[in-house]
Design an enzyme around this catalytic site. Structure first.
Site, PDB file in Angstrom:
ATOM      1  N   HIS B  57      -3.494  54.214   2.977  1.00 30.19           N
ATOM      2  CA  HIS B  57      -4.132  54.948   4.080  1.00 30.19           C
ATOM      3  C   HIS B  57      -3.325  54.765   5.354  1.00 30.19           C
ATOM      4  CE1 HIS B  57      -7.329  56.298   6.852  1.00 30.19           C
ATOM      5  NE2 HIS B  57      -7.880  56.853   5.800  1.00 30.19           N
ATOM      6  N   PHE B  58      -2.221  55.486   5.574  1.00 29.25           N
ATOM      7  CA  PHE B  58      -1.584  56.340   4.581  1.00 29.25           C
ATOM      8  C   PHE B  58      -0.161  55.858   4.399  1.00 29.25           C
ATOM      9  CE2 PHE B  58      -4.725  58.873   6.891  1.00 29.25           C
ATOM     10  CZ  PHE B  58      -5.466  59.420   5.867  1.00 29.25           C
TER      11      PHE B  58
END
Lengths: 97, 162
Positions: B57-58
């Site tokens: 993430h991410f």
């Protein structure tokens, strides 16, 4: 005769105040629970939980907060029956005044 | 042996582990700096690049998931009510009561706003104040700041375990 007229006016005032209180309770419920309906759609004696408005136990928390913020009334969970209907909530608010 | 449950400030991670059942990678409160049992509290979480969630993430942009910030604040709320039950139990030999067993569940989020990204190196300062209670349920106003700037605010409803 004048006393009779007075008491009749008093009675009408009381009825009006009660109707206004019930309306405020309905508005509070709708606002707290984001129900997106009109206050007139809720009847004064309609059950709020289970059948009726189909509220659940999580909604009792929101209504308790609404009673606290809008009507300055503290409700605890040994007083569950207060949440039975709009009229019962109105009775409770009046008893706290 | 000292069996007092009196909580001294700050509450460090080793004590937090006695109060919450959460463990790696899901224990999201590093330290409690202020606590009024059953009422309010302030806690911090240091966000590092080694957090496991940054792997996904991410991969191209490191952002702490908003739901995990909300979870961190929910853990602070649990600490507030666990501290209250520890305080109430103060008269007894409380050292072997597993207080962390009393941590309950989330009931809802209301008006949660995520105003800025939280990234590695940030220190989240979280505040929670209980605004209403009904039975085991509580409604709590929460805030999270980074560098004195508010990044998250909202309302969290929780229930203690019954």
């Amino acid at each position: 005769m004048s006393t009779f007229t007075n008491s009749k006016e008093n009675l009408l005032d009381q009825v009006g105040a009660r109707q206004q209180l019930c309306r405020e309770v309905k508005e509070m419920i709708i606002e707290q629970l984001s129900l997106g309906i009109q206050p007139e759609w809720i009847a004064d004696d309609q059950p709020l939980f289970g059948r009726g408005l189909e509220l659940d136990s999580i909604d009792t928390l929101e209504i308790t907060i609404g009673l606290q913020d809008r009507f300055d009334c503290m409700l605890t969970d040994d007083n569950m029956e207060v949440l039975g209907s709009v009229n019962k909530i109105a009775d409770f608010i009046e008893s706290q005044r | 042996m000292n069996t007092s449950t009196k909580l001294n400030m700050p509450i460090y991670a080793d004590q937090i582990k006695k109060m919450l059942p959460h463990r790696y990678p899901f224990l999201l409160v590093d330290r409690v700096t202020k606590l009024e049992p059953g009422v309010s509290g302030t806690a911090l979480k240091n966000v590092t690049i080694n957090e496991p969630f940054f792997q996904g993430h991410f991969p191209e942009e490191l952002v702490m998931p908003g739901v995990l910030i909300a979870e961190a604040m929910a853990q602070l709320i649990a600490l507030i009510y666990i501290a209250e039950s520890m305080e109430k139990a103060d008269d007894y030999a409380t050292h072997d009561i597993p207080f962390s067993d009393q941590v309950g569940y989330l009931l809802g989020f209301k008006n949660m706003k995520f105003k800025a990204k939280v990234i590695p190196g940030d220190q989240l300062i979280m505040r929670a104040t209980i605004v209403g209670k009904f039975g085991p349920m509580s409604q709590v106003q929460v805030f999270a700041d980074v560098d004195g700037k508010n990044v998250v605010e909202g309302i969290i409803n929780v229930s203690e375990k019954v």
